[in-house]
Motif scaffolding. Structure first.
Motif, PDB file in Angstrom:
ATOM      1  N   LEU A 181     -19.257  70.204  47.072  1.00  0.00           N
ATOM      2  CA  LEU A 181     -18.269  69.155  46.916  1.00  0.00           C
ATOM      3  C   LEU A 181     -17.281  69.299  47.907  1.00  0.00           C
ATOM      4  O   LEU A 181     -16.795  70.372  48.245  1.00  0.00           O
ATOM      5  CB  LEU A 181     -18.114  69.291  45.425  1.00  0.00           C
ATOM      6  CG  LEU A 181     -16.868  68.246  45.058  1.00  0.00           C
ATOM      7  CD1 LEU A 181     -17.198  68.501  43.363  1.00  0.00           C
ATOM      8  CD2 LEU A 181     -15.257  68.662  45.079  1.00  0.00           C
ATOM      9  N   LYS A 182     -17.004  68.157  48.572  1.00  0.00           N
ATOM     10  CA  LYS A 182     -15.596  68.050  49.382  1.00  0.00           C
ATOM     11  C   LYS A 182     -14.793  67.439  49.002  1.00  0.00           C
ATOM     12  O   LYS A 182     -14.906  66.183  48.897  1.00  0.00           O
ATOM     13  CB  LYS A 182     -16.321  67.400  50.829  1.00  0.00           C
ATOM     14  CG  LYS A 182     -17.244  68.482  51.429  1.00  0.00           C
ATOM     15  CD  LYS A 182     -17.798  67.917  52.969  1.00  0.00           C
ATOM     16  CE  LYS A 182     -16.841  68.181  53.886  1.00  0.00           C
ATOM     17  NZ  LYS A 182     -17.275  67.711  55.512  1.00  0.00           N
ATOM     18  N   ILE A 183     -13.520  67.890  48.647  1.00  0.00           N
ATOM     19  CA  ILE A 183     -12.417  67.193  48.110  1.00  0.00           C
ATOM     20  C   ILE A 183     -11.703  66.190  49.350  1.00  0.00           C
ATOM     21  O   ILE A 183     -11.684  66.746  50.307  1.00  0.00           O
ATOM     22  CB  ILE A 183     -11.300  68.163  47.785  1.00  0.00           C
ATOM     23  CG1 ILE A 183     -11.684  69.725  47.091  1.00  0.00           C
ATOM     24  CG2 ILE A 183     -10.380  67.436  46.816  1.00  0.00           C
ATOM     25  CD1 ILE A 183     -10.555  70.277  46.706  1.00  0.00           C
TER      26      ILE A 183
ATOM     27  N   LEU B 180     -21.362  66.413  48.137  1.00  0.00           N
ATOM     28  CA  LEU B 180     -20.676  65.109  47.693  1.00  0.00           C
ATOM     29  C   LEU B 180     -19.377  65.133  48.336  1.00  0.00           C
ATOM     30  O   LEU B 180     -18.426  66.051  48.362  1.00  0.00           O
ATOM     31  CB  LEU B 180     -20.617  65.103  46.040  1.00  0.00           C
ATOM     32  CG  LEU B 180     -19.734  63.859  45.382  1.00  0.00           C
ATOM     33  CD1 LEU B 180     -20.640  62.844  45.699  1.00  0.00           C
ATOM     34  CD2 LEU B 180     -19.510  64.241  43.962  1.00  0.00           C
ATOM     35  N   ASP B 181     -19.268  64.043  49.359  1.00  0.00           N
ATOM     36  CA  ASP B 181     -18.265  63.796  50.275  1.00  0.00           C
ATOM     37  C   ASP B 181     -16.998  63.130  49.632  1.00  0.00           C
ATOM     38  O   ASP B 181     -17.261  62.347  48.770  1.00  0.00           O
ATOM     39  CB  ASP B 181     -18.766  63.316  51.530  1.00  0.00           C
ATOM     40  CG  ASP B 181     -17.755  63.498  52.867  1.00  0.00           C
ATOM     41  OD1 ASP B 181     -16.599  64.183  52.501  1.00  0.00           O
ATOM     42  OD2 ASP B 181     -18.114  62.909  53.844  1.00  0.00           O
ATOM     43  N   ASP B 182     -15.862  63.430  49.804  1.00  0.00           N
ATOM     44  CA  ASP B 182     -14.619  62.294  49.560  1.00  0.00           C
ATOM     45  C   ASP B 182     -14.327  62.384  48.163  1.00  0.00           C
ATOM     46  O   ASP B 182     -14.021  61.500  47.490  1.00  0.00           O
ATOM     47  CB  ASP B 182     -14.943  60.764  50.184  1.00  0.00           C
ATOM     48  CG  ASP B 182     -14.934  61.001  51.560  1.00  0.00           C
ATOM     49  OD1 ASP B 182     -14.600  62.048  52.212  1.00  0.00           O
ATOM     50  OD2 ASP B 182     -15.354  59.793  52.052  1.00  0.00           O
TER      51      ASP B 182
ATOM     52  N   VAL C   4     -24.486  66.429  58.165  1.00  0.00           N
ATOM     53  CA  VAL C   4     -24.483  64.777  58.671  1.00  0.00           C
ATOM     54  C   VAL C   4     -24.381  63.873  57.295  1.00  0.00           C
ATOM     55  O   VAL C   4     -24.761  64.140  56.385  1.00  0.00           O
ATOM     56  CB  VAL C   4     -26.139  64.607  59.032  1.00  0.00           C
ATOM     57  CG1 VAL C   4     -26.138  63.015  59.627  1.00  0.00           C
ATOM     58  CG2 VAL C   4     -26.289  65.558  60.250  1.00  0.00           C
ATOM     59  N   ASN C   5     -23.340  62.935  57.795  1.00  0.00           N
ATOM     60  CA  ASN C   5     -23.065  62.037  56.693  1.00  0.00           C
ATOM     61  C   ASN C   5     -24.127  60.755  56.531  1.00  0.00           C
ATOM     62  O   ASN C   5     -24.650  60.495  57.541  1.00  0.00           O
ATOM     63  CB  ASN C   5     -21.677  61.380  57.369  1.00  0.00           C
ATOM     64  CG  ASN C   5     -20.541  62.123  57.494  1.00  0.00           C
ATOM     65  OD1 ASN C   5     -19.955  62.532  56.396  1.00  0.00           O
ATOM     66  ND2 ASN C   5     -20.098  62.446  58.672  1.00  0.00           N
ATOM     67  N   VAL C   6     -24.205  60.457  55.416  1.00  0.00           N
ATOM     68  CA  VAL C   6     -25.054  59.252  54.986  1.00  0.00           C
ATOM     69  C   VAL C   6     -24.343  58.445  54.226  1.00  0.00           C
ATOM     70  O   VAL C   6     -23.948  58.629  53.182  1.00  0.00           O
ATOM     71  CB  VAL C   6     -26.472  60.120  54.290  1.00  0.00           C
ATOM     72  CG1 VAL C   6     -27.247  59.063  53.608  1.00  0.00           C
ATOM     73  CG2 VAL C   6     -27.112  61.218  54.941  1.00  0.00           C
TER      74      VAL C   6
ATOM     75  N   VAL D 265     -21.017  73.186  61.378  1.00  0.00           N
ATOM     76  CA  VAL D 265     -20.505  72.104  61.779  1.00  0.00           C
ATOM     77  C   VAL D 265     -20.816  70.679  61.194  1.00  0.00           C
ATOM     78  O   VAL D 265     -21.765  70.623  60.783  1.00  0.00           O
ATOM     79  CB  VAL D 265     -20.692  71.791  63.371  1.00  0.00           C
ATOM     80  CG1 VAL D 265     -20.003  73.029  64.285  1.00  0.00           C
ATOM     81  CG2 VAL D 265     -22.095  71.592  63.615  1.00  0.00           C
ATOM     82  N   GLU D 266     -19.798  69.759  61.057  1.00  0.00           N
ATOM     83  CA  GLU D 266     -20.210  68.688  60.735  1.00  0.00           C
ATOM     84  C   GLU D 266     -20.299  67.481  61.887  1.00  0.00           C
ATOM     85  O   GLU D 266     -19.526  67.508  62.895  1.00  0.00           O
ATOM     86  CB  GLU D 266     -19.095  67.782  59.911  1.00  0.00           C
ATOM     87  CG  GLU D 266     -19.312  66.432  59.137  1.00  0.00           C
ATOM     88  CD  GLU D 266     -18.332  65.871  58.286  1.00  0.00           C
ATOM     89  OE1 GLU D 266     -17.358  66.465  57.736  1.00  0.00           O
ATOM     90  OE2 GLU D 266     -18.485  64.643  57.720  1.00  0.00           O
ATOM     91  N   ALA D 267     -21.495  66.824  61.824  1.00  0.00           N
ATOM     92  CA  ALA D 267     -21.577  65.802  62.840  1.00  0.00           C
ATOM     93  C   ALA D 267     -20.998  64.416  62.372  1.00  0.00           C
ATOM     94  O   ALA D 267     -20.934  63.931  61.330  1.00  0.00           O
ATOM     95  CB  ALA D 267     -23.183  65.514  63.016  1.00  0.00           C
TER      96      ALA D 267
ATOM     97  N   LEU E 162     -26.756  67.011  54.033  1.00  0.00           N
ATOM     98  CA  LEU E 162     -26.443  65.568  54.065  1.00  0.00           C
ATOM     99  C   LEU E 162     -25.296  65.243  53.242  1.00  0.00           C
ATOM    100  O   LEU E 162     -25.218  65.835  52.013  1.00  0.00           O
ATOM    101  CB  LEU E 162     -27.622  64.969  53.367  1.00  0.00           C
ATOM    102  CG  LEU E 162     -28.892  64.909  54.370  1.00  0.00           C
ATOM    103  CD1 LEU E 162     -29.947  64.176  53.662  1.00  0.00           C
ATOM    104  CD2 LEU E 162     -28.508  64.368  55.707  1.00  0.00           C
ATOM    105  N   GLU E 163     -24.293  64.718  53.596  1.00  0.00           N
ATOM    106  CA  GLU E 163     -22.964  64.179  52.858  1.00  0.00           C
ATOM    107  C   GLU E 163     -23.063  62.937  52.465  1.00  0.00           C
ATOM    108  O   GLU E 163     -23.248  62.017  53.123  1.00  0.00           O
ATOM    109  CB  GLU E 163     -21.523  64.759  53.969  1.00  0.00           C
ATOM    110  CG  GLU E 163     -21.476  65.987  54.315  1.00  0.00           C
ATOM    111  CD  GLU E 163     -20.216  66.310  55.020  1.00  0.00           C
ATOM    112  OE1 GLU E 163     -19.430  65.332  55.228  1.00  0.00           O
ATOM    113  OE2 GLU E 163     -19.927  67.281  55.421  1.00  0.00           O
ATOM    114  N   VAL E 164     -23.090  62.894  51.358  1.00  0.00           N
ATOM    115  CA  VAL E 164     -22.971  61.670  50.601  1.00  0.00           C
ATOM    116  C   VAL E 164     -21.745  61.298  49.766  1.00  0.00           C
ATOM    117  O   VAL E 164     -21.164  62.004  49.438  1.00  0.00           O
ATOM    118  CB  VAL E 164     -24.241  61.364  49.594  1.00  0.00           C
ATOM    119  CG1 VAL E 164     -25.612  61.612  50.567  1.00  0.00           C
ATOM    120  CG2 VAL E 164     -24.320  62.518  48.496  1.00  0.00           C
TER     121      VAL E 164
HETATM  122 MG    MG Z   1     -18.220  63.929  55.766  1.00  0.00          MG
END
Ligand code: MG
Ligand code: C2E
Ligand code: MG
Length: 339
Positions: free
Chosen positions: A254-256, A233-235, A171-173, A116-118, A203-205
Motif C-alpha cells: 500500500l502506498k500512502i 494500492l496507490d494513493d 508501473v502505474n495502471v 524504481v517507479e516508472a 502494478l500500482e492501481v
Molecule cells: Mg504510482
C-alpha cells in the motif's frame, strides 16, 4: 434572481446526493456535479444552452465531487485548448513518442535502492513544452488513449529494467485499463516479449475501480497475480479507501498518499493518522510505502510509524533510464574499489 434560483436548485440536488442509496441491500454512494448556464441573451437557443451547461458540468467534475459551476465564456477557449492537446497526445502515442522517468524506491532503514517507479513523461512536439502527467493522463483516460499509452509505458519500463537486475519495477495502471478483461493477457504478452521477470513487476492501481466494480476487480487481480505480478494500492487515503478493500483484495503493498506526508508539516494530528493507517495495513500483513518525502524530519516520523519503503525527492527525483544506469554503475564501481 435567475442565478440565485439555479444555485438553490443545485444546492438541493447536492443535498439529495449527500445521502447514500440502498439498492438491493448494497449501500451505494452517488456523486453529482452540476453545471449551470443562463440564457440572458435571446440569441442563445436551447441547444447552445445545454452545451454551455455541459461544459460547466465537466468543469465541476474536474474540480472534484459535489461541485456546482456556472458557465463562463472562457470555458470555450479552454475546451478548444484541451481538444488540441488531445490530438497532440494522440499523435505522440501513435508515434510511440512518450518517455519514461524512473524514481527510486528505497529501504526505509538503510536508504538502499529496492526498485524504481516508472512515470510517464511527454514533451509536446508542437509546442516544445513538457506536459505533466496530472494533465495528460486524465486526457488519455477520457479519450480512450490510456490503454495504448499504458501498454507503451509498461513495455518501455520492462525493457529498461532488464538492465537493472535486483531492482523491482513499479508501473502505474489506470482504472480504465483495469476495466478491460483482456488486460492481464496484455500484461502477460508484454512480459513475454520483453523477456522480463514477472516477479519483479508491481502494478500500482488506485482504489476507484475497486470501489465501483469489486467482483470484476477481484477477478483481474487474481489473473495478474497468477502471472507472478504484484499489486500495490496507490494513493491510499485520497479517496474512498476502506478497511474492507484491504481484506478483500490481497494487495501486496500500500502506498500512502503524498498529501498525508505533506500534512506532517502543518497538521498536528497527521502523525497519528499515519501511524493508525500503517498499523491497520500491517495488521493485514500489508507493507507500506510512503511517497512524496522531501525532508528528513518527515522520514523520521514515517520510519517510526512502520513504513518499510520510501519514495521522494529526498532520496531521488524521477530521472531518465540513462541516469539510473549511471548511478548503478557508480555504486558497483565503489563496491569494487572498496573490496
Ligand atoms: Mg504510482
Ligand atoms: P503517482 O503514481 O502517485 O506518482 C508519484 C508522483 O509523485 C509523481 O508525479 C512523482 O514525480 C511525484 N513525487 C515523487 N516524490 C515527490 C516528492 O518528494 N515531492 C513531490 N512534490 N512530488 C513527488 P508525476 O510523475 O507528475 O505523476 C503524477 C501522477 O500521474 C502519478 O502519481 C500517477 O498517478 C500518474 N501517472 C504517471 N505516469 C503514469 C502512467 O504511466 N500511467 C498511469 N495510468 N498514470 C501515470
Ligand atoms: Mg501515489
Amino acid at each position: 434572481e435567475a442565478c440565485q434560483d439555479a444555485g438553490n436548485i443545485a444546492a438541493a440536488i447536492h443535498r439529495l446526493f449527500k445521502e447514500t442509496f440502498n439498492i438491493e441491500g448494497r449501500i451505494v454512494v452517488v456523486g453529482a456535479s452540476v453545471g449551470i448556464a443562463l440564457a440572458d441573451d435571446p440569441a442563445i437557443d436551447a441547444v447552445e444552452l445545454v452545451r454551455q451547461a455541459d461544459l460547466a458540468m465537466y468543469r465541476a467534475k474536474d474540480l472534484g465531487r459535489g461541485r456546482t459551476v456556472l458557465y463562463e465564456t472562457t470555458f470555450d477557449e479552454d475546451h478548444a485548448d484541451l481538444h488540441q492537446l488531445e490530438s497532440d497526445l494522440r499523435e505522440a502515442i501513435a508515434a510511440d513518442d512518450l518517455a519514461v522517468a524512473f524514481q527510486p524506491l528505497v529501504d526505509a532503514k538503510t536508504s538502499q535502492w529496492l526498485g524504481v517507479e516508472a512515470l510517464a513523461r511527454w514533451v509536446n512536439k508542437r509546442t516544445g513544452e513538457s506536459v505533466s502527467p496530472e494533465t495528460f493522463i486524465p486526457i488519455a483516460e477520457r479519450s480512450g488513449l490510456i490503454e495504448l499509452l499504458g501498454l507503451q509505458i509498461l513495455r518501455k519500463a520492462l525493457t529498461e529494467s532488464n538492465n537493472w537486475p535486483g531492482l523491482k519495477i513499479s508501473v502505474n495502471v489506470s482504472p480504465a485499463q483495469f476495466r478491460n478483461p483482456a488486460f492481464p493477457e496484455h500484461v502477460s504478452r508484454i512480459i513475454a516479449e520483453t523477456g522480463a521477470d514477472a516477479r519483479t513487476l508491481t502494478l500500482e492501481v488506485t482504489e476507484g475501480f475497486f470501489v465501483r466494480n469489486p467482483e470484476r476487480a477481484q477477478r483481474i487481480v487474481k489473473a495478474l497475480k497468477a502471472l507472478g505480478v504484484s499489486i500495490s494500492l496507490d494513493d491510499f487515503g485520497s479517496g474512498f479507501s476502506s478497511i474492507g478493500y484491504l481484506r478483500q483484495f490481497d494487495f501486496d503493498r500500500l502506498k500512502i498518499d503524498r498529501s498525508f506526508i505533506s500534512a506532517l508539516d502543518n497538521e498536528a494530528n497527521a502523525p497519528s493518522v499515519i501511524q493508525a493507517t500503517v498499523a491497520l495495513a500491517n495488521a493485514f500483513n500489508i507493507p507500506v510505502t510512503a511517497e512524496g518525502i522531501e525532508r528528513e524530519e518527515q522520514a523520521i516520523i514515517l520510519r517510526l510509524s512502520g513504513c518499510d519503503e520510501f519514495q521522494g525527492f529526498l532520496f531521488g527525483r524521477p530521472m531518465a533510464a540513462s541516469e539510473i544506469n549511471k548511478i548503478l554503475r557508480r555504486s558497483v564501481d565503489e563496491a569494487v574499489s572498496a573490496a
